[in-house]
Structures are given as C-alpha cells and as structure tokens.
Enzyme design. Structure first.
Site, PDB file in Angstrom:
ATOM      1  N   CYS A 159      -2.214  -2.505   7.678  1.00  0.00           N
ATOM      2  CA  CYS A 159      -2.183  -3.494   6.658  1.00  0.00           C
ATOM      3  C   CYS A 159      -1.075  -4.323   6.538  1.00  0.00           C
ATOM      4  O   CYS A 159      -1.098  -5.645   6.009  1.00  0.00           O
ATOM      5  CB  CYS A 159      -2.338  -2.897   5.313  1.00  0.00           C
ATOM      6  SG  CYS A 159      -3.980  -2.015   5.258  1.00  0.00           S
ATOM      7  N   GLN A 177       7.749 -14.237  21.341  1.00  0.00           N
ATOM      8  CA  GLN A 177       7.353 -15.651  21.542  1.00  0.00           C
ATOM      9  C   GLN A 177       8.310 -16.559  20.422  1.00  0.00           C
ATOM     10  O   GLN A 177       7.730 -17.441  19.920  1.00  0.00           O
ATOM     11  CB  GLN A 177       6.113 -16.015  21.568  1.00  0.00           C
ATOM     12  CG  GLN A 177       5.148 -15.224  22.610  1.00  0.00           C
ATOM     13  CD  GLN A 177       3.650 -15.587  22.607  1.00  0.00           C
ATOM     14  OE1 GLN A 177       3.171 -16.649  22.942  1.00  0.00           O
ATOM     15  NE2 GLN A 177       3.081 -14.459  22.161  1.00  0.00           N
ATOM     16  N   GLU A 193      -4.649  -0.670  -1.594  1.00  0.00           N
ATOM     17  CA  GLU A 193      -5.923  -0.808  -0.744  1.00  0.00           C
ATOM     18  C   GLU A 193      -6.874  -0.107  -1.712  1.00  0.00           C
ATOM     19  O   GLU A 193      -6.833   1.081  -1.958  1.00  0.00           O
ATOM     20  CB  GLU A 193      -5.807  -0.403   0.610  1.00  0.00           C
ATOM     21  CG  GLU A 193      -7.222  -0.482   1.474  1.00  0.00           C
ATOM     22  CD  GLU A 193      -7.201  -0.094   2.933  1.00  0.00           C
ATOM     23  OE1 GLU A 193      -6.113   0.172   3.426  1.00  0.00           O
ATOM     24  OE2 GLU A 193      -8.217   0.028   3.528  1.00  0.00           O
ATOM     25  N   LYS A 214      -7.729  -5.162   4.739  1.00  0.00           N
ATOM     26  CA  LYS A 214      -6.507  -4.568   5.225  1.00  0.00           C
ATOM     27  C   LYS A 214      -5.406  -5.704   4.742  1.00  0.00           C
ATOM     28  O   LYS A 214      -4.219  -5.484   4.473  1.00  0.00           O
ATOM     29  CB  LYS A 214      -6.586  -4.923   6.707  1.00  0.00           C
ATOM     30  CG  LYS A 214      -7.689  -3.757   7.330  1.00  0.00           C
ATOM     31  CD  LYS A 214      -7.274  -2.252   7.263  1.00  0.00           C
ATOM     32  CE  LYS A 214      -8.246  -1.313   7.685  1.00  0.00           C
ATOM     33  NZ  LYS A 214      -9.011  -0.852   6.770  1.00  0.00           N
ATOM     34  N   LYS A 256      -6.459  -4.831  -3.311  1.00  0.00           N
ATOM     35  CA  LYS A 256      -7.262  -5.485  -2.096  1.00  0.00           C
ATOM     36  C   LYS A 256      -8.263  -4.838  -1.441  1.00  0.00           C
ATOM     37  O   LYS A 256      -8.030  -3.648  -1.253  1.00  0.00           O
ATOM     38  CB  LYS A 256      -5.967  -6.118  -1.118  1.00  0.00           C
ATOM     39  CG  LYS A 256      -5.378  -4.871  -0.412  1.00  0.00           C
ATOM     40  CD  LYS A 256      -4.351  -5.448   0.313  1.00  0.00           C
ATOM     41  CE  LYS A 256      -3.549  -4.525   1.308  1.00  0.00           C
ATOM     42  NZ  LYS A 256      -4.274  -3.594   2.147  1.00  0.00           N
ATOM     43  N   ASP A 285       0.782  -1.310   0.223  1.00  0.00           N
ATOM     44  CA  ASP A 285      -0.051  -0.039  -0.059  1.00  0.00           C
ATOM     45  C   ASP A 285       0.611   1.316  -0.030  1.00  0.00           C
ATOM     46  O   ASP A 285       0.528   2.297   0.700  1.00  0.00           O
ATOM     47  CB  ASP A 285      -0.914  -0.069   1.316  1.00  0.00           C
ATOM     48  CG  ASP A 285      -1.953  -1.014   1.143  1.00  0.00           C
ATOM     49  OD1 ASP A 285      -2.075  -2.013   0.256  1.00  0.00           O
ATOM     50  OD2 ASP A 285      -2.697  -1.138   2.274  1.00  0.00           O
TER      51      ASP A 285
HETATM   52  C1  C5J Z   1      -3.238   0.598   5.560  1.00  0.00           C
HETATM   53  C2  C5J Z   1      -4.912   1.775   6.536  1.00  0.00           C
HETATM   54  N1  C5J Z   1      -2.545   0.563   4.211  1.00  0.00           N
HETATM   55  N2  C5J Z   1      -4.062   2.224   7.547  1.00  0.00           N
HETATM   56  N3  C5J Z   1      -4.444   0.990   5.497  1.00  0.00           N
HETATM   57  O1  C5J Z   1      -2.592   0.178   6.373  1.00  0.00           O
HETATM   58  O2  C5J Z   1      -6.081   1.785   6.514  1.00  0.00           O
END
Ligand code: C5J
Length: 243
Positions: free
Chosen positions: A175, A215, A85, A145, A142, A37
């Site tokens: 994301c 972990q 996104e 997220k 996409k 993104d």
């Molecule tokens: C991403 C968002 N790319 N923050 N989108 O993290 O909504």
C-alpha cells in the site's frame, strides 16, 4: 528571525537531506504527513497479519518513529492524513480479483481474531491506539492498495494546499509503494521515511526503497526520520509565519 538567518532563508532552498539527492521543501507551506494503514489487524499480535503467519513485531518496530513524526506535525499544525484499508460490510466495494486471492484460511470479510477482516468498523480495522487520529486529522477509508483509488484524498490535498507528502506506514511494497506511485503521477513530491515504513519481508522493503529512488528519484525520495525532522525544523523557522 535574525537578519543573517533571514538572508539564508531567502538565498537557499530549505531541503531535507535525502536520497537520491536533497528533497527541496516549498517556500510557503504545503507539506503533509501521510500515514498508511497502521491498523491493528496488520500490526497487532492476534490480528489478521499474524493469522497469515507473518511476524508482526517487524511492523511494530516503526511505531515509535511514526508517533514522533505525528507529534511533530501536530505540534506544528501541519496537515495529517491517515489511511485505513477497508471494505463495506456487504463487500460491494471489493472486486472478486481482490476477494478471491490469498493463501491462508482467512479471506476479506471472514471472521478473524479481531472481527471481520478488513471490514470498516471492526475492531481489527481501526488504527492502533498509539497513533489514533485526533479531531481535525483526515482519515481516508480506502478499498484499494493505493490511497487515491475510490477516495477523496486528492481533492482534500488540493483543498489543504498540499504539494509535498512525507510518507510513512505499512506495508512498504504494497500500500505504501502503490500510494506513492499514484501520488507521483498526480504531481505530488513524495518522500518515504526509511525507518517509518516496514514490510513483513525485509528484502521487499529494501527493494522498494531502491526502486523509489532509482533513476534520479523516479517515484520520489527516501530519508531517515532524523533527516526529515532536521529539515522540517529549519524549514518551519524560515516560513513567513515564523518571522
Ligand atoms: C497494505 C496489504 N496496507 N499488505 N495492505 O499494504 O494488503
């Protein structure tokens, strides 16, 4: 390849120095770069991110790092996946639970400073020019997220024989983290590049890095660009195609 180096390649796993421990690279390819993104609306002044009151210069700080990694993967002919996104213009792929969230005046689909927010094809929805995908690189649109939700990412990764993902992009805790968790559940070995990811909230970035490697690497590994590039250079020199 000289004999001593060949022996070294046979005897030792090639790895990237990482946290919580070294990230072993596969012996016969299978490593891809995943860039999440890096869109104008999240990174550029005058975009959606800034309209919501965020300091986008924080996100711009990682562009040189992501660009250097992108160029290395290009030079070495390794698979590259970019994600965006976005939603269809009729918002048919945007559930009310996503559409109706948020503080500021602008919502998904509204007209913002760079066109309709998160709508495919709008100026602000495109990847920043510095990282513009080249032909042959995969671009995953996409609606969620996570990059696996309602996309063909998993089948493309399988077709390309990818088992290891070097992950970069924004935002770390949204994301990027969601995608790493999805990938981890599907069996991919994921390493997040510490200086190749960013958040509008520095404390969220730091917490996410800690959560990923907690972990014993419950979600994956983290390493710096320098560590990734050093490991990859040694790994490529050991691949059968290098001899
Ligand atoms: C991403 C968002 N790319 N923050 N989108 O993290 O909504």
């Amino acid at each position: 390849m000289d004999f001593g180096f060949w022996i070294e390649c046979q005897l030792f796993m090639i790895s990237i120095s990482a946290q919580p421990y070294d990230y072993e690279l596969p012996t016969s390819g299978g490593v891809a770069l995943l860039i999440i993104d890096m869109q104008r609306d999240f990174l550029e002044v005058g975009g959606f991110g800034e309209a919501l009151g965020n300091d986008v210069s924080r996100l711009q700080g990682i562009v040189p790092t992501v660009k250097r990694l992108l160029e290395v993967f290009r030079d070495r002919n390794l698979p590259i996946f970019h994600t965006i996104e976005c939603h269809q213009s009729d918002l048919s792929d945007c559930p009310p639970s996503k559409l109706n969230r948020g503080w500021g005046g602008l919502k998904i689909g509204d007209s913002g400073p760079m066109g309709r927010i998160l709508i495919v094809g709008e100026p602000g929805n495109s990847i920043i020019p510095e990282l513009e995908p080249l032909p042959g690189e995969f671009v995953i649109e996409k609606p969620g997220k996570g990059a696996f939700y309602h996309t063909n990412l998993e089948s493309l990764l399988r077709e390309e024989g990818v088992t290891h993902l070097i992950v970069t992009g924004v935002t770390t805790e949204v994301c990027v983290q969601t995608t790493m968790r999805e990938a981890n559940d599907r069996g991919y070995e994921c390493l997040l590049v510490e200086d190749g990811t960013e958040s509008y909230f520095p404390e969220f970035k730091e917490s996410t890095l800690k959560m990923i490697r907690a972990q014993g690497g419950i979600v994956g590994w983290t390493a710096t660009e320098k560590e990734v590039l050093e490991g990859l250079a040694q790994w490529q020199a050991c691949l059968p195609s290098a001899s």
